[in-house]
Every structure is written in C-alpha cells, then in structure tokens.
Design a protein around this motif. Sequence first.
Motif, PDB file in Angstrom:
ATOM      1  N   MET A   1      -4.376  -1.294  66.806  1.00 41.61           N
ATOM      2  CA  MET A   1      -3.913  -2.704  66.797  1.00 41.61           C
ATOM      3  C   MET A   1      -2.572  -3.135  66.058  1.00 41.61           C
ATOM      4  O   MET A   1      -1.827  -3.827  66.449  1.00 41.61           O
ATOM      5  N   ALA A   2      -2.615  -2.551  64.815  1.00 46.44           N
ATOM      6  CA  ALA A   2      -1.356  -2.904  63.984  1.00 46.44           C
ATOM      7  C   ALA A   2      -0.211  -2.290  64.722  1.00 46.44           C
ATOM      8  O   ALA A   2       1.038  -2.887  64.465  1.00 46.44           O
ATOM      9  N   GLY A   3      -0.263  -1.375  65.644  1.00 47.44           N
ATOM     10  CA  GLY A   3       0.969  -1.077  66.501  1.00 47.44           C
ATOM     11  C   GLY A   3       1.377  -1.992  67.790  1.00 47.44           C
ATOM     12  O   GLY A   3       2.596  -1.586  68.281  1.00 47.44           O
ATOM     13  N   ASP A   4       0.464  -2.825  67.918  1.00 50.82           N
ATOM     14  CA  ASP A   4       0.638  -3.453  69.211  1.00 50.82           C
ATOM     15  C   ASP A   4       2.015  -4.724  68.714  1.00 50.82           C
ATOM     16  O   ASP A   4       1.955  -5.359  67.648  1.00 50.82           O
ATOM     17  N   PRO A   5       3.119  -4.392  69.662  1.00 45.68           N
ATOM     18  CA  PRO A   5       4.349  -5.302  69.503  1.00 45.68           C
ATOM     19  C   PRO A   5       3.938  -6.712  69.401  1.00 45.68           C
ATOM     20  O   PRO A   5       4.823  -7.549  69.021  1.00 45.68           O
ATOM     21  N   ASP A   6       2.844  -7.187  70.165  1.00 48.75           N
ATOM     22  CA  ASP A   6       2.657  -8.519  70.483  1.00 48.75           C
ATOM     23  C   ASP A   6       1.857  -9.166  69.293  1.00 48.75           C
ATOM     24  O   ASP A   6       1.557 -10.289  69.277  1.00 48.75           O
ATOM     25  N   ILE A   7       1.744  -8.441  68.191  1.00 47.45           N
ATOM     26  CA  ILE A   7       0.964  -8.995  67.261  1.00 47.45           C
ATOM     27  C   ILE A   7       1.881  -8.760  65.912  1.00 47.45           C
ATOM     28  O   ILE A   7       2.347  -7.599  65.473  1.00 47.45           O
ATOM     29  N   VAL A   8       2.081  -9.940  64.965  1.00 49.66           N
ATOM     30  CA  VAL A   8       2.872 -10.000  63.868  1.00 49.66           C
ATOM     31  C   VAL A   8       1.727  -9.714  62.662  1.00 49.66           C
ATOM     32  O   VAL A   8       1.178 -10.769  62.790  1.00 49.66           O
ATOM     33  N   VAL A   9       1.688  -8.910  61.866  1.00 47.23           N
ATOM     34  CA  VAL A   9       0.955  -8.690  60.510  1.00 47.23           C
ATOM     35  C   VAL A   9       1.866  -8.910  59.433  1.00 47.23           C
ATOM     36  O   VAL A   9       2.820  -8.123  59.098  1.00 47.23           O
ATOM     37  N   VAL A  10       1.361  -9.867  58.596  1.00 47.01           N
ATOM     38  CA  VAL A  10       2.080 -10.287  57.374  1.00 47.01           C
ATOM     39  C   VAL A  10       0.936  -9.790  56.141  1.00 47.01           C
ATOM     40  O   VAL A  10      -0.025 -10.557  56.244  1.00 47.01           O
ATOM     41  N   ALA A  11       1.268  -9.035  55.417  1.00 46.51           N
ATOM     42  CA  ALA A  11       0.439  -8.945  54.395  1.00 46.51           C
ATOM     43  C   ALA A  11       0.611  -9.962  53.277  1.00 46.51           C
ATOM     44  O   ALA A  11       1.892 -10.357  53.020  1.00 46.51           O
ATOM     45  N   ILE A  12      -0.426 -10.339  52.925  1.00 41.32           N
ATOM     46  CA  ILE A  12      -0.312 -11.511  51.891  1.00 41.32           C
ATOM     47  C   ILE A  12      -0.912 -11.006  50.408  1.00 41.32           C
ATOM     48  O   ILE A  12      -1.957 -10.878  50.226  1.00 41.32           O
ATOM     49  N   ASN A  13       0.160 -10.866  49.459  1.00 44.81           N
ATOM     50  CA  ASN A  13       0.070 -10.363  48.391  1.00 44.81           C
ATOM     51  C   ASN A  13       0.163 -11.200  47.254  1.00 44.81           C
ATOM     52  O   ASN A  13      -0.141 -10.995  46.042  1.00 44.81           O
ATOM     53  N   ASN A  14       1.355 -11.983  47.471  1.00 45.73           N
ATOM     54  CA  ASN A  14       1.611 -13.205  46.532  1.00 45.73           C
ATOM     55  C   ASN A  14       2.085 -14.494  47.197  1.00 45.73           C
ATOM     56  O   ASN A  14       2.247 -14.407  48.559  1.00 45.73           O
ATOM     57  N   PRO A  15       2.429 -15.224  46.400  1.00 44.60           N
ATOM     58  CA  PRO A  15       2.882 -16.607  47.090  1.00 44.60           C
ATOM     59  C   PRO A  15       4.218 -16.597  48.146  1.00 44.60           C
ATOM     60  O   PRO A  15       4.001 -17.347  49.029  1.00 44.60           O
ATOM     61  N   ASP A  16       4.937 -15.541  47.637  1.00 49.47           N
ATOM     62  CA  ASP A  16       6.031 -15.539  48.588  1.00 49.47           C
ATOM     63  C   ASP A  16       5.811 -14.813  49.924  1.00 49.47           C
ATOM     64  O   ASP A  16       6.606 -15.572  50.842  1.00 49.47           O
ATOM     65  N   ASP A  17       4.856 -14.245  50.235  1.00 53.93           N
ATOM     66  CA  ASP A  17       4.419 -13.818  51.290  1.00 53.93           C
ATOM     67  C   ASP A  17       3.949 -14.913  52.193  1.00 53.93           C
ATOM     68  O   ASP A  17       3.886 -14.981  53.417  1.00 53.93           O
ATOM     69  N   ILE A  18       3.283 -16.020  51.833  1.00 55.01           N
ATOM     70  CA  ILE A  18       3.158 -17.351  52.419  1.00 55.01           C
ATOM     71  C   ILE A  18       4.119 -17.617  53.431  1.00 55.01           C
ATOM     72  O   ILE A  18       4.168 -18.038  54.524  1.00 55.01           O
TER      73      ILE A  18
ATOM     74  N   ALA B   1      -4.263 -10.647  54.680  1.00 56.52           N
ATOM     75  CA  ALA B   1      -3.427 -10.384  55.764  1.00 56.52           C
ATOM     76  C   ALA B   1      -3.589 -11.639  56.810  1.00 56.52           C
ATOM     77  O   ALA B   1      -4.693 -12.144  56.931  1.00 56.52           O
ATOM     78  N   VAL B   2      -2.418 -11.880  57.492  1.00 61.06           N
ATOM     79  CA  VAL B   2      -2.366 -13.114  58.449  1.00 61.06           C
ATOM     80  C   VAL B   2      -1.651 -12.316  59.544  1.00 61.06           C
ATOM     81  O   VAL B   2      -0.667 -11.756  59.585  1.00 61.06           O
ATOM     82  N   ARG B   3      -2.374 -12.324  60.846  1.00 61.93           N
ATOM     83  CA  ARG B   3      -2.145 -11.787  62.167  1.00 61.93           C
ATOM     84  C   ARG B   3      -1.472 -12.953  62.782  1.00 61.93           C
ATOM     85  O   ARG B   3      -2.428 -13.918  63.089  1.00 61.93           O
ATOM     86  N   VAL B   4      -0.562 -12.958  63.665  1.00 63.21           N
ATOM     87  CA  VAL B   4      -0.098 -13.843  64.402  1.00 63.21           C
ATOM     88  C   VAL B   4       0.028 -13.479  65.867  1.00 63.21           C
ATOM     89  O   VAL B   4       0.805 -12.361  65.913  1.00 63.21           O
ATOM     90  N   MET B   5      -0.544 -13.753  67.000  1.00 63.46           N
ATOM     91  CA  MET B   5      -0.618 -13.216  68.205  1.00 63.46           C
ATOM     92  C   MET B   5      -0.701 -14.232  69.383  1.00 63.46           C
ATOM     93  O   MET B   5      -1.106 -15.445  69.191  1.00 63.46           O
ATOM     94  N   VAL B   6      -0.468 -13.806  70.488  1.00 65.30           N
ATOM     95  CA  VAL B   6      -0.896 -14.475  71.635  1.00 65.30           C
ATOM     96  C   VAL B   6      -2.000 -13.726  72.263  1.00 65.30           C
ATOM     97  O   VAL B   6      -2.059 -12.523  72.283  1.00 65.30           O
ATOM     98  N   ALA B   7      -3.012 -14.545  72.313  1.00 64.02           N
ATOM     99  CA  ALA B   7      -4.338 -13.899  73.128  1.00 64.02           C
ATOM    100  C   ALA B   7      -5.084 -14.920  73.860  1.00 64.02           C
ATOM    101  O   ALA B   7      -4.741 -16.084  73.863  1.00 64.02           O
ATOM    102  N   GLU B   8      -6.140 -14.619  74.526  1.00 61.77           N
ATOM    103  CA  GLU B   8      -6.729 -15.338  75.332  1.00 61.77           C
ATOM    104  C   GLU B   8      -7.992 -15.775  74.647  1.00 61.77           C
ATOM    105  O   GLU B   8      -8.572 -15.025  74.038  1.00 61.77           O
ATOM    106  N   ARG B   9      -8.305 -17.060  74.635  1.00 62.25           N
ATOM    107  CA  ARG B   9      -9.304 -17.806  74.051  1.00 62.25           C
ATOM    108  C   ARG B   9      -9.963 -18.826  75.039  1.00 62.25           C
ATOM    109  O   ARG B   9      -9.306 -19.471  75.505  1.00 62.25           O
TER     110      ARG B   9
END
Length: 139
Positions: free
Chosen positions: A1-18, A61-69
């Motif tokens: 799943m992490a390798g999916d180009p349609d999903i952006v994963v941002v690790a949240i380890n400190n306030p700068d990652d927000i 972590a925060v994942r941002v993607m397009v998906a069906e809901r």
Amino acid sequence: MAGDPDIVVVAINNPDDIVDARKAGHQLALDLGFSLTDVTMIATAISEIARNITSYAGRGAVRVMVAERENRAALVVRAEDDGPGIVDVERAMEDGYSTGRGLGMGLPGARRLMDRLIVESALGKGTVIEMWKWVPGSA
C-alpha cells in the motif's frame, strides 16, 4: 500500500510535519478540482488531526488519497497513531472538550470541515481517524 503512487504518506513525528501533511492534502485537493474554499477546509482539517497526533500520541502518519467511499469518489485523509487512545470518543467529538491544553476544536472542527469523519480508538493501542470530502462532480 505504501508503494501506491496515488497515496501520499506523511510521517508525523514533530510539529513541522503538520505542514507537510497539510501541503499534501492541499495539492491533491487542487489537482482534483476542489474550490479554493474546500481546499482550505481540507488543509485545515488535516492540520487539526495531525496536530492531535503530535499533541497526544507523539508520532503517527497521515495518508492522503482518492478512494471510493459510500459508492462515490472522495479525497480521503487517514490519520493513524499508536498513542494512548481516546478515553471517550463521543465526548472528544464535543465542541470545547479537551484533555490537553487545546481549545477542544480539533476533532469537532475537522468533522465540520469535511463531509464525514470516523474515529476508531482503543486505549493503549492508538487511534485511527478517517475523514473525507466528496470529489467535485462525482455526485
């Protein structure tokens, strides 16, 4: 799943990652044709839930993607952490309720900014928040 180009994963380890998580959602919303108002609302909601990760869980972590809901295309934001969990999810969704030093606007504020917000939390096991906004024109 992490390798999916349609999903952006941002690790949240400190306030700068927000900021990085907010930018990822902002860019995807622009690419999908959301209005500038909706783009701002999505970015703000991401900031709120990412800030909760740094405030309460420390990292996640925060994942941002397009998906069906619900049979429609949606910009989906999924925030996950292995923090202490939320004692009372229903109460945490109330305006003004905060276990920290915040204003208690995080979860209820994010819920108002997005079309849906779901919280799954278990004490000692962490929290998953999934929220989404319908992609314009997919109604």
